[in-house]
Motif scaffolding. Structure first.
Motif, PDB file in Angstrom:
ATOM      1  N   ARG A  62       4.973  -1.379   2.277  1.00  0.00           N
ATOM      2  CA  ARG A  62       5.706  -0.882   1.111  1.00  0.00           C
ATOM      3  C   ARG A  62       5.075  -1.426  -0.174  1.00  0.00           C
ATOM      4  NH1 ARG A  62      10.702  -3.442   1.008  1.00  0.00           N
ATOM      5  NH2 ARG A  62      11.053  -2.521   3.043  1.00  0.00           N
ATOM      6  N   ARG A  63       4.705  -2.696  -0.146  1.00  0.00           N
ATOM      7  CA  ARG A  63       4.090  -3.279  -1.341  1.00  0.00           C
ATOM      8  C   ARG A  63       2.716  -2.668  -1.622  1.00  0.00           C
ATOM      9  NH1 ARG A  63       3.674  -9.049  -0.523  1.00  0.00           N
ATOM     10  NH2 ARG A  63       4.515  -8.791   1.589  1.00  0.00           N
ATOM     11  N   ARG A  64       1.934  -2.451  -0.566  1.00  0.00           N
ATOM     12  CA  ARG A  64       0.616  -1.831  -0.777  1.00  0.00           C
ATOM     13  C   ARG A  64       0.777  -0.442  -1.394  1.00  0.00           C
ATOM     14  NH1 ARG A  64       0.037  -6.672   0.327  1.00  0.00           N
ATOM     15  NH2 ARG A  64      -1.007  -7.363   2.235  1.00  0.00           N
ATOM     16  N   ALA A  65       1.702   0.332  -0.828  1.00  0.00           N
ATOM     17  CA  ALA A  65       1.901   1.709  -1.307  1.00  0.00           C
ATOM     18  C   ALA A  65       2.431   1.705  -2.736  1.00  0.00           C
ATOM     19  CB  ALA A  65       2.872   2.451  -0.391  1.00  0.00           C
ATOM     20  N   ARG A  66       3.338   0.789  -2.992  1.00  0.00           N
ATOM     21  CA  ARG A  66       3.914   0.673  -4.332  1.00  0.00           C
ATOM     22  C   ARG A  66       2.811   0.408  -5.365  1.00  0.00           C
ATOM     23  NH1 ARG A  66       8.485  -1.908  -7.085  1.00  0.00           N
ATOM     24  NH2 ARG A  66       8.065  -1.009  -9.139  1.00  0.00           N
ATOM     25  N   HIS A  67       1.891  -0.467  -5.008  1.00  0.00           N
ATOM     26  CA  HIS A  67       0.781  -0.730  -5.932  1.00  0.00           C
ATOM     27  C   HIS A  67       0.016   0.554  -6.237  1.00  0.00           C
ATOM     28  CE1 HIS A  67      -2.810  -2.223  -7.886  1.00  0.00           C
ATOM     29  NE2 HIS A  67      -3.518  -1.534  -7.013  1.00  0.00           N
TER      30      HIS A  67
ATOM     31  N   ASP B 126       9.358   7.674  -0.427  1.00  0.00           N
ATOM     32  CA  ASP B 126       8.852   7.262   0.886  1.00  0.00           C
ATOM     33  C   ASP B 126       8.911   5.741   1.092  1.00  0.00           C
ATOM     34  OD1 ASP B 126       8.085   9.815   1.831  1.00  0.00           O
ATOM     35  OD2 ASP B 126       6.260   9.739   0.618  1.00  0.00           O
ATOM     36  N   LEU B 127       8.980   5.003   0.000  1.00  0.00           N
ATOM     37  CA  LEU B 127       8.821   3.549   0.111  1.00  0.00           C
ATOM     38  C   LEU B 127       9.813   2.886   1.075  1.00  0.00           C
ATOM     39  CD1 LEU B 127       7.864   2.561  -3.561  1.00  0.00           C
ATOM     40  CD2 LEU B 127       6.364   2.948  -1.600  1.00  0.00           C
TER      41      LEU B 127
END
Ligand code: ADP
Ligand code: MG
Length: 352
Positions: A232-237, A223-224
């Motif tokens: 994207r960075r928040r979700a990746r974290h 999904d990123l």
């Protein structure tokens, strides 16, 4: 008179995952909040720490510490449990606002105590619910479930591997052998902390909206690319951090402390660069610790923008390292950090 004691907690790893239906790995500590409860004709709350005695009406909200207590009484009644006026005396050796969750300890100590005094027959899960409801709906803080859960379910010499989406949990033996966990408080709290906390929560909701998903647990690495840079960075974290929690559980079970330590460092980098909730002071402390012999890992804990650093160290090293850190931190930031030693402990219980 019996007193009711609820512990603070430290979360080994799984930061900013608890309100994203993710994994966390907290343990209850040997610092706690205690309440003494006496039936009375009116509500009178006293706190040694606040140096204050307050008389108040039922459900009176004053925008201060008494709200955590009245919130519990309110939440109990909302859930169908009747109580009568009480005098509550609060004492505590748990630092406030150091990321050790004094608020949940306070709520849970009272909820547990009222359960005993009025024989309400709440089970452990209900106690958690009461604490969370009090903090979210009466105090007005959008907290996750981890703090209250740990204050209730904590178990000496164990961490709790908790899935915050299902509330399934597993006790993981916390046998650190030649190693120890401790906290370094940066004694810094930036103004940003609560507004940015709410912003991160909104960003995580935006991730779900954008992807049309109901829970972060349905979000995957595929999904990123569909997200803009910040989201994207928040979700990746969140995705990486959940993975790190599982890896940390395995490392603990296998006594792989070097691996556990490196997961802590990785978590910090992710909180700094992807989730963007660290600050100069906490980055400085983690950076300093990284270069020191006997330090296996370190990361900021809690909401961010200050607060404490969790450190995994080989026993016997921390004292000397801390002295050097103190000097260097003082030179850079004109204030001192503090070292908080911690042990694991049991969840809420009665003490005589
Ligand atoms: P923490 O990370 O310690 O939970 P919070 O801001 O969530 O920080 O909660 C701290 C608040 O909890 C304090 O500002 C106070 O209102 C309440 N509190 C904690 N400990 C006590 C105490 N011993 N007496 C009175 N209030 C307390
Ligand atoms: Mg709190």
């Amino acid at each position: 008179m019996p007193k009711f004691r609820a512990p603070g907690r430290v979360n080994i790893i799984g930061e900013h995952t608890d309100y994203n239906d993710g994994f966390v790995l907290p343990f209850a500590i040997d610092k706690y909040v205690e309440v003494e409860i006496n039936r009375s004709s009116q509500y009178v709350f006293t706190s040694e720490k606040m140096k204050e005695q307050v008389r108040l009406q039922k459900y009176e909200r004053l925008g201060k510490w008494t709200d955590y207590l009245m919130g519990v009484i309110w939440a109990l009644e909302k859930l169908g449990y009747k109580t009568e006026p009480v005098e509550v005396n609060v004492s505590s050796n748990l630092p406030i606002g150091a990321g050790l969750s004094s608020s949940a300890a306070l709520e849970i100590a009272l909820a547990y105590g009222l359960n005993e005094v009025f024989n309400l027959k709440l089970d452990k899960m209900k106690l958690v619910e009461v604490g969370v409801k009090a903090e979210r709906e009466f105090v007005g803080v959008r907290c996750g479930v981890m703090d209250q859960f740990t204050a209730v379910f904590g178990k000496k010499d164990h961490a709790i591997f908790l899935d915050t989406s299902t509330l399934n949990y597993e006790y993981v033996p916390l046998e650190l052998k030649d190693f120890e966990l401790a906290l370094v408080d940066s004694n810094t709290k930036h103004e940003l902390s609560s507004s940015e906390y709410n912003k991160r929560r909104e960003e995580c909701e935006a991730v779900l909206n954008k992807l049309g998903k109901g829970s972060f647990r349905q979000v995957t690495y595929e999904d990123l690319p569909k997200l803009d840079d910040v989201l994207r960075r928040r979700a990746r974290h969140v995705l990486d951090e959940n993975k790190r929690v599982s890896l940390a559980v395995r490392a603990l079970k296998r006594s792989e402390f070097a691996l556990l330590g490196s997961l802590l460092f990785e978590s910090h980098v992710s909180l700094r660069d992807l989730y963007e909730v660290s600050c100069d002071e906490t980055d400085f402390i983690v950076g300093f610790l990284k270069g020191e012999l006997g330090i296996l890992g370190a990361r900021m804990v809690g909401g961010g923008f200050g607060g404490s650093i969790l450190v995994l160290a080989r026993k016997g090293y921390l004292g000397g390292v801390f002295e050097r850190l103190e000097e260097s931190y003082l030179r850079n930031f004109k204030k001192r950090p503090s070292l908080i030693r911690i042990q694991s402990n049991d969840g809420v219980h009665m003490v005589m």
